[in-house]
Write an enzyme that holds these catalytic residues in place. Sequence first.
Site, PDB file in Angstrom:
ATOM      1  N   GLU A 165       0.767  -1.332  -0.118  1.00 17.81           N
ATOM      2  CA  GLU A 165       0.138   0.016   0.046  1.00 17.81           C
ATOM      3  C   GLU A 165       0.698   1.171   0.043  1.00 17.81           C
ATOM      4  OE1 GLU A 165      -2.835  -0.629   2.999  1.00 17.81           O
ATOM      5  OE2 GLU A 165      -4.232  -1.901   1.689  1.00 17.81           O
ATOM      6  N   GLU A 272      -5.859  -7.228  -2.170  1.00 20.59           N
ATOM      7  CA  GLU A 272      -6.576  -7.415  -0.813  1.00 20.59           C
ATOM      8  C   GLU A 272      -7.935  -6.883  -0.744  1.00 20.59           C
ATOM      9  OE1 GLU A 272      -4.988  -5.231   2.654  1.00 20.59           O
ATOM     10  OE2 GLU A 272      -3.092  -5.632   1.858  1.00 20.59           O
TER      11      GLU A 272
END
Length: 599
Positions: A165, A272
């Site tokens: 991320e 995810e």
Amino acid sequence: MRKLTLFMLVIPLACFGIMKPIEDFIIGVDLSTLYEIEKSGGKFYENGQQRDCLEILKDNGFNWIRLRLWNDPTDENGTSLGGGNCNYQNMTQIARRAKALGMKVLVDFHYSDWWADPGKQIKPKAWKDLHGEPLQKAVYEYTKDVLVYMRDHEALPDMVQIGNELNNGFLWPDGQIYGQNAGGFDGLVALLNSAIKAVREIDPSIKIMIHLAEGGNNSLFRWFFSQITERNVDFDVIGASFYPYWHGTLEDLSKNLNDISSTFNKQVVVAETAYAWTLEDADGYPNIFGSDQIAGYKPTVKGQSSFLRDLIDLIRSVPQNKGLGFFYWEGAWIPVKGVGWKSNEGNPWENQTLFDFGGNLLPSGQILRGSIFQPEEAFQIEDIVPVKVQISVGDELKLPEYVKVIFKDDSIRSLKVQWDQLSPQELTIGEHVVKGTIPQLEKQIEAKVIIIDQENYLSNASFESGVFDPWQVSGEKSAVKVVRADPPQNAHHGVYAVNYWLDKSFEFELYQIVSDLPNGVYRVSMWIQGSGGDLVQMRVSDHGGPEETVTITNAGWLKRSNPTIDNIKVITGKLKITLSVKGNPGNWGWVDQFELIRK
Ligand code: CA
């Protein structure tokens, strides 16, 4: 007529090309805590029979796993920080078992000793003082060492993601995009390139992913990957986290994946994702997914299944087969004592897994068997969330553009409505029914409209007479006037509003005293915008109870606030409303549309 498909309901704007064949599709699951779960005695079952977790998942259609890597997840005494104890030795054991079953492996290098996400990307403690080339060298050598170790243990990954991320970079501050001493995109890219070089040298067939959170945020992905591709970073896959309760709608995700896959000519993957199958909690530790997170599906096993079905359809529809698939995050993080998100803490995730609290595979985990679905349920309406609107007489009637329709597959979709028009003469005090149609379902619905008599007891409440009367001003009168708003949006209602400004310090009060007021409970409010820097207060008094004051902080042009004082008990038949301003030179504001409403 084209047959109505589920996909048309979910993603009306998606294109209807050929879907990626399901056998080429990544059905992945993040199993980063599995090592600790097994070590702590966690067991997994299918139809009540205890089996190996990986084998259960493999047999039910999962063909990839994802594992996060932390450099050294221990404190200064060498004690595990928890959260799965995801060092490369432990993760290699899981990877090796997956490979032996014929599954593929994605390794998620956090380049941190513990959790890394957009809010924190802390350097490993061993690299704390490294910058520039020594830091790049450490990244290169660590990446290479880990991959050599994994290869030597028959666990070489098939895909690697460099950082987790990376919305604001990683290895702060050297690889940080913004912030104090941040290295910016150049610093980030230098570190990415060091890691990528190591991966390519070990095996050029390993796919390399760059991963951001906020999968529904197209402008973020456009901006970030423009910067990355301008700097010629050598990678294969764009990864996106997408949690429907945080990262936008499935339609947002679809538009983003379709756009970035073609704009940057890259494959895309949802790295995810997850959804709840229950709102229950097993271990007394609060779960991340509560009733506020319900986004598009009921939090049931069926709702979770429907989410996965829609997600799969959406990714398979990315043009040119560029949608690789998805990884379900921590699908096996069942509640086991000792496996919290950190040491001595609980599990916030056990209601978003693919196994129930006892470790039994849920029907939603039978991902490709579809046994849970009766396909027609996706078109059968279970309920429509009732539409009820209350307005005051004279107000404009605005009915919602979309209604929420709950289908029998536990999906909740917002669908557009065409409402019949009511003429202003029909909008009388009382209850009304307005008919509408949901064109996508050719379904008639009704909205209940309640029109109440809400008299505003203030006179000239919106200053539309162009003068103050009956308002009064005390103090520095030259600072405050009723003006025709220019530009018009300076007025919140109508065309006139009160403006204040002075080139020196000033204080004034604007007030109106209402008498002959029926005793009762009232609410007072107004609309204001302004420069800020002044002390602005709205006050009510003379009503027989204690004075009440609200202080207002103005935040800039057109950033309006609606200060309100509620539950005012009037026992004197009277009420005074005062706006008081203490300004510094140059402070300004626009004030409009006071209301004094009986409740
Ligand atoms: Ca919990």
